[in-house]
Motif scaffolding. Structure first.
Motif, PDB file in Angstrom:
ATOM      1  N   ARG A 109       0.846  -1.219   0.000  1.00  0.00           N
ATOM      2  CA  ARG A 109       0.000   0.000   0.000  1.00  0.00           C
ATOM      3  C   ARG A 109       0.873   1.258   0.000  1.00  0.00           C
ATOM      4  O   ARG A 109       0.560   2.241  -0.657  1.00  0.00           O
ATOM      5  CB  ARG A 109      -0.935   0.015   1.196  1.00  0.00           C
ATOM      6  N   LEU A 110       1.965   1.234   0.739  1.00  0.00           N
ATOM      7  CA  LEU A 110       2.889   2.377   0.730  1.00  0.00           C
ATOM      8  C   LEU A 110       3.515   2.551  -0.653  1.00  0.00           C
ATOM      9  O   LEU A 110       3.667   3.673  -1.135  1.00  0.00           O
ATOM     10  CB  LEU A 110       3.974   2.199   1.788  1.00  0.00           C
ATOM     11  N   LEU A 111       3.872   1.447  -1.280  1.00  0.00           N
ATOM     12  CA  LEU A 111       4.456   1.521  -2.627  1.00  0.00           C
ATOM     13  C   LEU A 111       3.444   2.065  -3.636  1.00  0.00           C
ATOM     14  O   LEU A 111       3.807   2.785  -4.570  1.00  0.00           O
ATOM     15  CB  LEU A 111       4.954   0.141  -3.071  1.00  0.00           C
ATOM     16  N   LEU A 112       2.167   1.753  -3.442  1.00  0.00           N
ATOM     17  CA  LEU A 112       1.130   2.247  -4.356  1.00  0.00           C
ATOM     18  C   LEU A 112       1.000   3.765  -4.324  1.00  0.00           C
ATOM     19  O   LEU A 112       0.484   4.374  -5.256  1.00  0.00           O
ATOM     20  CB  LEU A 112      -0.226   1.604  -4.036  1.00  0.00           C
ATOM     21  N   ARG A 113       1.499   4.385  -3.267  1.00  0.00           N
ATOM     22  CA  ARG A 113       1.436   5.854  -3.179  1.00  0.00           C
ATOM     23  C   ARG A 113       2.300   6.533  -4.242  1.00  0.00           C
ATOM     24  O   ARG A 113       2.196   7.729  -4.450  1.00  0.00           O
ATOM     25  CB  ARG A 113       1.833   6.323  -1.787  1.00  0.00           C
ATOM     26  N   ALA A 114       3.137   5.771  -4.906  1.00  0.00           N
ATOM     27  CA  ALA A 114       3.941   6.327  -6.003  1.00  0.00           C
ATOM     28  C   ALA A 114       3.077   6.640  -7.213  1.00  0.00           C
ATOM     29  O   ALA A 114       3.475   7.414  -8.077  1.00  0.00           O
ATOM     30  CB  ALA A 114       5.052   5.355  -6.390  1.00  0.00           C
ATOM     31  N   TYR A 115       1.881   6.050  -7.275  1.00  0.00           N
ATOM     32  CA  TYR A 115       0.955   6.312  -8.386  1.00  0.00           C
ATOM     33  C   TYR A 115       0.107   7.538  -8.076  1.00  0.00           C
ATOM     34  O   TYR A 115      -0.123   7.868  -6.909  1.00  0.00           O
ATOM     35  CB  TYR A 115       0.026   5.112  -8.591  1.00  0.00           C
ATOM     36  N   PRO A 116      -0.393   8.206  -9.102  1.00  0.00           N
ATOM     37  CA  PRO A 116      -1.286   9.359  -8.870  1.00  0.00           C
ATOM     38  C   PRO A 116      -2.551   8.932  -8.112  1.00  0.00           C
ATOM     39  O   PRO A 116      -3.010   7.796  -8.229  1.00  0.00           O
ATOM     40  CB  PRO A 116      -1.637   9.835 -10.284  1.00  0.00           C
ATOM     41  N   THR A 176      -5.676   9.696  -8.556  1.00  0.00           N
ATOM     42  CA  THR A 176      -6.795   9.264  -9.402  1.00  0.00           C
ATOM     43  C   THR A 176      -6.617   7.826  -9.869  1.00  0.00           C
ATOM     44  O   THR A 176      -7.576   7.063  -9.928  1.00  0.00           O
ATOM     45  CB  THR A 176      -6.941  10.186 -10.626  1.00  0.00           C
ATOM     46  N   PHE A 177      -5.388   7.454 -10.181  1.00  0.00           N
ATOM     47  CA  PHE A 177      -5.104   6.083 -10.602  1.00  0.00           C
ATOM     48  C   PHE A 177      -5.337   5.115  -9.443  1.00  0.00           C
ATOM     49  O   PHE A 177      -5.936   4.058  -9.605  1.00  0.00           O
ATOM     50  CB  PHE A 177      -3.666   5.976 -11.116  1.00  0.00           C
ATOM     51  N   ARG A 178      -4.869   5.501  -8.244  1.00  0.00           N
ATOM     52  CA  ARG A 178      -5.066   4.645  -7.069  1.00  0.00           C
ATOM     53  C   ARG A 178      -6.541   4.475  -6.746  1.00  0.00           C
ATOM     54  O   ARG A 178      -6.997   3.388  -6.387  1.00  0.00           O
ATOM     55  CB  ARG A 178      -4.348   5.223  -5.849  1.00  0.00           C
ATOM     56  N   ALA A 179      -7.307   5.556  -6.879  1.00  0.00           N
ATOM     57  CA  ALA A 179      -8.739   5.481  -6.592  1.00  0.00           C
ATOM     58  C   ALA A 179      -9.443   4.533  -7.560  1.00  0.00           C
ATOM     59  O   ALA A 179     -10.365   3.807  -7.178  1.00  0.00           O
ATOM     60  CB  ALA A 179      -9.365   6.865  -6.667  1.00  0.00           C
ATOM     61  N   LYS A 180      -8.982   4.526  -8.790  1.00  0.00           N
ATOM     62  CA  LYS A 180      -9.632   3.703  -9.810  1.00  0.00           C
ATOM     63  C   LYS A 180      -9.166   2.248  -9.773  1.00  0.00           C
ATOM     64  O   LYS A 180      -9.959   1.325  -9.922  1.00  0.00           O
ATOM     65  CB  LYS A 180      -9.347   4.315 -11.187  1.00  0.00           C
ATOM     66  N   VAL A 207       8.872  -3.867  -7.280  1.00  0.00           N
ATOM     67  CA  VAL A 207       9.526  -2.558  -7.376  1.00  0.00           C
ATOM     68  C   VAL A 207       9.826  -2.212  -8.836  1.00  0.00           C
ATOM     69  O   VAL A 207       9.657  -1.060  -9.262  1.00  0.00           O
ATOM     70  CB  VAL A 207      10.800  -2.515  -6.500  1.00  0.00           C
ATOM     71  N   ASP A 208      10.249  -3.206  -9.622  1.00  0.00           N
ATOM     72  CA  ASP A 208      10.522  -2.979 -11.042  1.00  0.00           C
ATOM     73  C   ASP A 208       9.254  -2.524 -11.778  1.00  0.00           C
ATOM     74  O   ASP A 208       9.289  -1.572 -12.557  1.00  0.00           O
ATOM     75  CB  ASP A 208      11.076  -4.256 -11.674  1.00  0.00           C
ATOM     76  N   ASP A 209       8.139  -3.204 -11.504  1.00  0.00           N
ATOM     77  CA  ASP A 209       6.867  -2.825 -12.136  1.00  0.00           C
ATOM     78  C   ASP A 209       6.468  -1.406 -11.736  1.00  0.00           C
ATOM     79  O   ASP A 209       6.043  -0.611 -12.573  1.00  0.00           O
ATOM     80  CB  ASP A 209       5.781  -3.822 -11.737  1.00  0.00           C
ATOM     81  N   LEU A 210       6.636  -1.101 -10.474  1.00  0.00           N
ATOM     82  CA  LEU A 210       6.318   0.231  -9.973  1.00  0.00           C
ATOM     83  C   LEU A 210       7.196   1.291 -10.644  1.00  0.00           C
ATOM     84  O   LEU A 210       6.698   2.331 -11.086  1.00  0.00           O
ATOM     85  CB  LEU A 210       6.513   0.270  -8.457  1.00  0.00           C
ATOM     86  N   ALA A 211       8.484   1.014 -10.747  1.00  0.00           N
ATOM     87  CA  ALA A 211       9.421   1.977 -11.346  1.00  0.00           C
ATOM     88  C   ALA A 211       9.121   2.200 -12.819  1.00  0.00           C
ATOM     89  O   ALA A 211       9.371   3.288 -13.352  1.00  0.00           O
ATOM     90  CB  ALA A 211      10.854   1.497 -11.159  1.00  0.00           C
ATOM     91  N   ARG A 212       8.586   1.202 -13.498  1.00  0.00           N
ATOM     92  CA  ARG A 212       8.269   1.343 -14.925  1.00  0.00           C
ATOM     93  C   ARG A 212       6.923   2.016 -15.160  1.00  0.00           C
ATOM     94  O   ARG A 212       6.768   2.792 -16.091  1.00  0.00           O
ATOM     95  CB  ARG A 212       8.269  -0.018 -15.605  1.00  0.00           C
ATOM     96  N   SER A 213       5.934   1.699 -14.338  1.00  0.00           N
ATOM     97  CA  SER A 213       4.571   2.162 -14.635  1.00  0.00           C
ATOM     98  C   SER A 213       4.193   3.476 -13.957  1.00  0.00           C
ATOM     99  O   SER A 213       3.453   4.278 -14.538  1.00  0.00           O
ATOM    100  CB  SER A 213       3.561   1.077 -14.270  1.00  0.00           C
ATOM    101  N   PRO A 252       5.883   6.372 -13.285  1.00  0.00           N
ATOM    102  CA  PRO A 252       6.215   7.606 -14.004  1.00  0.00           C
ATOM    103  C   PRO A 252       5.318   7.855 -15.225  1.00  0.00           C
ATOM    104  O   PRO A 252       4.923   8.985 -15.486  1.00  0.00           O
ATOM    105  CB  PRO A 252       7.671   7.396 -14.427  1.00  0.00           C
ATOM    106  N   SER A 253       4.979   6.798 -15.943  1.00  0.00           N
ATOM    107  CA  SER A 253       4.112   6.997 -17.113  1.00  0.00           C
ATOM    108  C   SER A 253       2.713   7.440 -16.691  1.00  0.00           C
ATOM    109  O   SER A 253       2.063   8.222 -17.398  1.00  0.00           O
ATOM    110  CB  SER A 253       4.045   5.726 -17.966  1.00  0.00           C
ATOM    111  N   MET A 254       2.242   6.980 -15.534  1.00  0.00           N
ATOM    112  CA  MET A 254       0.934   7.424 -15.036  1.00  0.00           C
ATOM    113  C   MET A 254       0.976   8.914 -14.678  1.00  0.00           C
ATOM    114  O   MET A 254       0.042   9.652 -14.950  1.00  0.00           O
ATOM    115  CB  MET A 254       0.523   6.623 -13.793  1.00  0.00           C
ATOM    116  N   TRP A 255       2.087   9.343 -14.075  1.00  0.00           N
ATOM    117  CA  TRP A 255       2.228  10.762 -13.737  1.00  0.00           C
ATOM    118  C   TRP A 255       2.304  11.622 -14.998  1.00  0.00           C
ATOM    119  O   TRP A 255       1.715  12.707 -15.053  1.00  0.00           O
ATOM    120  CB  TRP A 255       3.456  10.997 -12.857  1.00  0.00           C
ATOM    121  N   VAL A 256       3.007  11.148 -16.012  1.00  0.00           N
ATOM    122  CA  VAL A 256       3.085  11.886 -17.283  1.00  0.00           C
ATOM    123  C   VAL A 256       1.688  12.027 -17.875  1.00  0.00           C
ATOM    124  O   VAL A 256       1.312  13.090 -18.371  1.00  0.00           O
ATOM    125  CB  VAL A 256       4.051  11.181 -18.263  1.00  0.00           C
ATOM    126  N   GLU A 257       0.908  10.959 -17.799  1.00  0.00           N
ATOM    127  CA  GLU A 257      -0.462  10.994 -18.319  1.00  0.00           C
ATOM    128  C   GLU A 257      -1.314  12.021 -17.572  1.00  0.00           C
ATOM    129  O   GLU A 257      -2.067  12.780 -18.177  1.00  0.00           O
ATOM    130  CB  GLU A 257      -1.068   9.593 -18.180  1.00  0.00           C
TER     131      GLU A 257
END
Length: 195
Positions: free
Chosen positions: A8-15, A17-21, A49-55, A57-62
């Motif tokens: 759950r702490l790692l999921l905070r790296a996502y925006p 809106t993405f986490r809510a969805k 961690v690898d999946d998080l590091a790859r996905s 940043p692209s969610m934030w760019v979006e």
């Protein structure tokens, strides 16, 4: 700390809106994978961690590109409205100044009055030109609008100094509205140059 709390702490790296969805679905997938694989293994957490590091940043760019598109759309609408307002105020100014010229001719105008009313007409035409340039919506249109608005304010100030023929509404149209429009035309240009 449990593995789910760490995830759950790692999921905070996502925006947000993405986490809510997708946050709950991601937690369910994590639980399934945690049970299916030997979750204590370093390879499991490395893949997370690898999946998080790859996905992430692209969610934030979006998210940021979506916000920029929304801002651009709102800005375009505001500029179109400002251009229409400038055209209407320019027409109002021309008609008002021509009306003052007609009234002045009946009274027997002085030279200063004729020059002041002529400058008022020119200022209104410049305001009309600025509105048309803003509606043209190009870089050269913005430059034309900037020059026309600055010249319009200058003409009104000179006219007012020559002869105090303008009423309050004419002064607001002649001075305040071009200054507000000038700020609106220059505002996005200043933001782009500072970014």
């Amino acid at each position: 700390m449990s593995a789910e709390r760490v995830y759950r702490l790692l999921l905070r790296a996502y925006p947000r809106t993405f986490r809510a969805k997708y946050g709950e679905e991601m937690m369910l997938l994590f639980r399934d994978e945690y049970r299916r694989r030997n979750a204590r293994a370093l390879a499991f957490w490395g893949s997370i961690v690898d999946d998080l590091a790859r996905s992430a940043p692209s969610m934030w760019v979006e998210v940021f590109s979506s916000r920029i598109k929304d801002f651009t759309r709102v800005f375009e609408v505001v500029m179109k409205l400002a251009g229409i307002l400038a055209v209407l105020l320019g027409i109002y100014g021309v008609v008002g100044a021509l009306g003052d010229a007609v009234v002045g001719m009946r009274i027997g105008p002085s030279g200063a009055y004729v020059v002041a009313v002529s400058l008022g007409i020119i200022a209104a035409l410049l305001l009309l030109t600025a509105g048309a340039a803003v509606l043209w919506s190009s870089a050269s249109g913005r430059n034309t609008a900037t020059i026309a608005l600055a010249a319009s304010v200058l003409m009104v100030l000179i006219a007012r100094l020559l002869h105090p023929w303008m009423g309050t509404v004419a002064l607001i149209v002649g001075i305040v509205s071009p200054i507000v429009l000038l700020a609106a035309v220059q505002w996005p240009h200043r933001r782009q140059s500072t970014a």
